[in-house]
Design an enzyme around this catalytic site. Structure first.
Site, PDB file in Angstrom:
ATOM      1  N   ASP A 267       0.868  -1.175   0.000  1.00  0.00           N
ATOM      2  CA  ASP A 267       0.000   0.000   0.000  1.00  0.00           C
ATOM      3  C   ASP A 267       0.911   1.232   0.000  1.00  0.00           C
ATOM      4  O   ASP A 267       2.143   1.143   0.167  1.00  0.00           O
ATOM      5  CB  ASP A 267      -0.977  -0.014   1.183  1.00  0.00           C
ATOM      6  CG  ASP A 267      -2.191   0.883   0.926  1.00  0.00           C
ATOM      7  OD1 ASP A 267      -2.139   1.722   0.007  1.00  0.00           O
ATOM      8  OD2 ASP A 267      -3.203   0.765   1.653  1.00  0.00           O
TER       9      ASP A 267
HETATM   10  C1  NOJ Z   1      -4.033   3.995   0.103  1.00  0.00           C
HETATM   11  C2  NOJ Z   1      -5.235   3.096   0.295  1.00  0.00           C
HETATM   12  O1  NOJ Z   1      -5.120   2.417   1.523  1.00  0.00           O
HETATM   13  C3  NOJ Z   1      -5.406   2.087  -0.824  1.00  0.00           C
HETATM   14  O2  NOJ Z   1      -6.647   1.448  -0.649  1.00  0.00           O
HETATM   15  C4  NOJ Z   1      -5.339   2.744  -2.159  1.00  0.00           C
HETATM   16  O3  NOJ Z   1      -5.478   1.776  -3.167  1.00  0.00           O
HETATM   17  C5  NOJ Z   1      -3.990   3.456  -2.294  1.00  0.00           C
HETATM   18  N1  NOJ Z   1      -3.884   4.467  -1.254  1.00  0.00           N
HETATM   19  C6  NOJ Z   1      -3.815   4.099  -3.665  1.00  0.00           C
HETATM   20  O4  NOJ Z   1      -4.698   5.138  -3.830  1.00  0.00           O
END
Ligand code: NOJ
Length: 768
Positions: free
Chosen positions: A287
């Site tokens: 993430d």
């Molecule tokens: C952080 C989020 O937790 C995740 O769900 C998302 O896909 C990413 N950012 C990218 O935007």
């Protein structure tokens, strides 16, 4: 072999010249070609080029476009995200396949969670339909729209079980139940990837957040997770596994730690469970910034150690991180990280690109410049009819006293409330490339439906919140255009105006709840109340004596005690998407008979959390209707949820009777048929969801009080009755024992069938 390699190399180099997307090769041959291509490329890649493939760059945030183009041309980027126009992505793909030494294509990703340009109901709403065709169809259309905008990958679906509504990301998931969420997982992955992620109109699904992100302590985002192995295997892991079994090409690793080890550095999670036990063959992606966060978790002393832990644990791609680029070269040179670990990750990235069809044609979703849509937001690119159909199915009727609904298209309707005319909020969070100018608000939907038959008057009545600090927090991310625009009048003045409008009307429809940013990432709450002066507004409207229809817009269960007791009708609409206003008006005016059911329990108060229906049995259970001391309960208020899992009304009534089991004993490898008669006892045609729950009477470990195992959504004409059948076999009785073996144990089982998790018919049988 050599000739096929040459052919593949030719495909890679000349693919830009192809006119249209080449079909992906058939399966067996495909695997051979894929392996040969990857092996050939890897034999020619430098260490820097390999590490480059592991970088997932956030457009704009990580680096400005000119520098990014140089990085791509230097072979130092594997993929990017957040850029959603063909004309913007084309030069980046040009840099990759025309300028970089090995001409390896990059991929383009985005968070397409519940729609791309057409926004569908949020996932919690989609799950409320209990209609897997709707879930799949919304994902299919999302993929068609996203791929037409040059996207290859989406970070979706979000498969985290959520049982704590304080967690703002509850809105992004499909609710609290392992079975229902697993079905939604399959349907979404199928819809997103179509028959193959290589298709030009498919996007690869990267399921998230692996694992257990929905169980962050206290519902506070990014917090730690501590969970017993049985609960993990039984309740929280099945949806991810279902997504993988449906063929998801990728897995995003969660930001939380799990029993003391961050998911991002968790070898057990990523290597033992995901790869070895489950046989996952796709790509893992960290993430956002998660590798850089490992020192903050306190498991790495610095970025260098973080990079080593992540790559060794099995994190293939690093999203928005500096650690892989900065430290992996040195770590390999010093021997602290093996080439085997790097190669393993690179192989997965190249494999994913192959599976997306990018080696056959890197432009398969970018297309030719002459065919770029002149206006990406053009109305003709939207799928409004499908969004409206999904919107209607996502609505849950919670109360309908004296048949207040459906409304007549006559007289005057006062449409009131901070969310009645809120085009941004109705899209819900993670609304991808959706444009609020294209969304239909409740007010608009009511006006369109009423036409010249009924008069619609409007007053805002309240701001969503009166707290300037909260407004500042929610507007924090929207630098150029604040999302929350406050009405500067005092709460008293706004309420007075609303009461006046209500007095002039025959019925009040009031939209209250949360602005979408309140149910989002980083939006955990300490209260489930309607924020600000919204409840005061409801109470003031109640004093008019006019029928009060409360329309809820929210991304989590709210405390609805007052509304339950005092509203004439209560409709949960979540955030219903681009066509939300039309869908809600269809239901309010009775052009559609609602059939949604809650995919998550609604607690009476925040103190009751967690309030999930399938909780483990205990030694001193509270027995409703028979209060006794020293049983498990809260003594200040009624126990049990305000609205149970699986609950939802219709404009007609249904009865369930005559639960019949074909046998009282189930032989090993046998089957029992469980049937009930469901009758539409009301005056109009309608759908309902018949639900099957099972309870293991005595097992080697503590089992849940009940578990959803099957359901049927059926349509019955007024007066019609039908026998609904369920098959019970061993598969439905299996569970994880103390050794984490998936077993079935002989003994007695209780069967419950009903229209929600509480109002059920009961029977029992014995497994021999
Ligand atoms: C952080 C989020 O937790 C995740 O769900 C998302 O896909 C990413 N950012 C990218 O935007």
């Amino acid at each position: 072999m050599l000739s096929s390699l040459a052919l593949l190399a030719g495909l890679v180099c000349s693919s830009s010249a192809l006119a249209g997307p080449a079909p992906a090769p058939a399966d067996g041959k495909n695997a051979l070609m894929k392996n040969a291509l990857i092996a050939d490329l890897m034999s020619r890649m430098t260490l820097d080029e390999k590490i480059g493939q592991l970088r997932l760059i956030s457009i704009g945030e990580d680096m400005p476009q000119p520098q990014l183009l140089k990085e791509i041309a230097a072979g130092r980027v594997g993929g990017t995200f957040n850029s959603v126009r063909r004309q913007d992505n084309r030069p980046m793909q040009d840099a990759a396949v025309k300028q970089s030494r090995l001409k390896i294509p990059i991929f383009f990703a985005y968070d397409v969670v519940h729609g791309h340009r057409t926004i569908f109901p949020i996932s919690l709403g989609l799950a409320s339909s209990w209609d897997m065709e709707t879930v799949e169809q919304s994902a299919r259309i999302s993929a068609i729209e996203a791929s037409a905008d040059s996207l290859d990958v989406t970070f979706a679906p979000m498969l985290d079980i959520s049982r704590d509504p304080r967690w703002g990301r509850t809105s992004e998931g499909f609710g609290e139940d392992p079975y229902l969420v697993s079905l939604c997982a399959r349907a979404s992955v199928k819809g997103l990837q179509g028959t193959s992620p290589a298709n030009a109109d498919s996007v690869m699904a990267v399921i998230k957040h692996f694992a257990l992100y929905g169980a962050v302590e206290g519902g506070r985002d990014y917090n730690t997770v501590d969970m017993s192995p049985i609960r993990m295997y039984q309740d929280y892991l099945p949806p991810y596994r279902a997504g993988i079994e449906a063929g998801a090409g990728g897995v995003m690793i969660a930001l939380n730690s799990i029993n003391g080890v961050p998911a991002t550095s968790n070898r057990w999670l990523l290597r033992d469970l995901l790869r070895k036990d489950w046989g996952f063959k796709g790509i893992t992606v960290s993430d956002h910034g998660a590798i850089d966060e490992l020192p903050l978790h306190g498991v790495a002393k610095d970025g260098r150690e973080a990079a080593r832990l992540a790559i060794q644990a099995g994190v293939d791609m690093s999203m928005h991180d500096s650690a892989y680029l900065a430290y992996l070269p040195g770590l390999v040179k010093s021997g602290e990280v093996s080439m085997r670990d790097i190669d393993g990750a690179v192989r997965e990235v190249l494999g994913a690109k192959y599976d997306m069809g990018l080696f056959q044609d890197p432009y398969r979703r970018i297309g030719a410049a002459e065919q770029d849509p002149p206006d990406v937001d053009a109305e003709s690119r939207l799928h409004r009819a499908a969004a409206r159909a999904a919107g209607r199915k996502s609505l849950v009727l919670l109360e309908n006293r004296g048949k207040t609904l459906p409304l007549k298209k006559a007289g005057t309707v006062a449409v009131i409330g901070p969310l009645a005319d809120a085009p941004v909020d109705i899209m819900g969070s993670w609304s991808a490339a959706g444009k609020s100018q294209q969304s239909v608000t409740l007010l608009q939907g009511m006006r369109d439906a009423a036409g010249d038959k009924a008069r619609v008057v409007y007053a805002r009545g309240a701001n969503v919140t009166d707290d300037a600090g909260v407004v500042g927090y929610l507007n924090f991310m929207n630098w150029d255009k604040p999302e929350i625009v406050q009405d500067q009048r005092s709460p008293g003045d706004m309420i007075a105006e609303a009461v006046e409008a209500a007095r002039s009307a025959d019925v009040i429809v009031v939209a209250v709840g949360e602005s979408r940013g309140m149910s989002h990432e980083a939006s955990s709450r300490t209260s489930l109340s309607l924020p600000g002066s919204q409840e005061t507004l409801l109470k003031a409207l109640r004093t008019t004596g006019k029928p009060l229809v409360v329309v809820l817009m929210n991304g989590r269960p709210l405390d609805l005690n007052w509304a339950k007791e005092n509203a004439d009708a209560l409709l949960e609409t979540w955030y219903a998407g681009t066509e939300g206003g039309h869908a809600i008006a269809d239901v309010l005016f009775g052009d559609y008979n609602p059939a949604g059911k809650l995919p998550i329990s609604f607690p009476r108060s925040i103190g009751q959390i967690p309030t999930y229906y399938n909780h483990p049995r205990i030694g001193r259970p509270f027995v409703p209707g028979k209060p006794a001391n020293y049983t498990s309960q809260y003594f200040e208020e009624p126990n049990g949820p305000l609205y149970p899992f699986g609950y939802g009304l219709s404009y007609t009534d249904f009865s369930v009777s005559g639960l019949t089991l074909s046998s009282r004993t189930l032989p090993r490898n046998g089957r029992i048929d469980a049937s009930v008669t469901v009758k539409n006892t009301g005056q109009r045609d309608g759908e309902t969801v018949v639900q099957l729950y099972l309870q293991d009477v005595a097992a080697s470990v503590v089992r849940p009080v009940k578990e959803l195992k099957d359901f049927r959504k059926i349509m019955l004409r007024a007066g019609e009755e039908r026998v609904v059948h369920f098959t019970i076999d061993e598969e439905k009785l299996k569970f994880f024992n103390a050794a984490l073996e998936y077993v079935v144990e002989p003994g007695d089982f209780n069967v419950q069938v009903g229209l929600d998790s509480e109002a059920v018919q009961e029977g029992s049988f014995t497994l021999r």
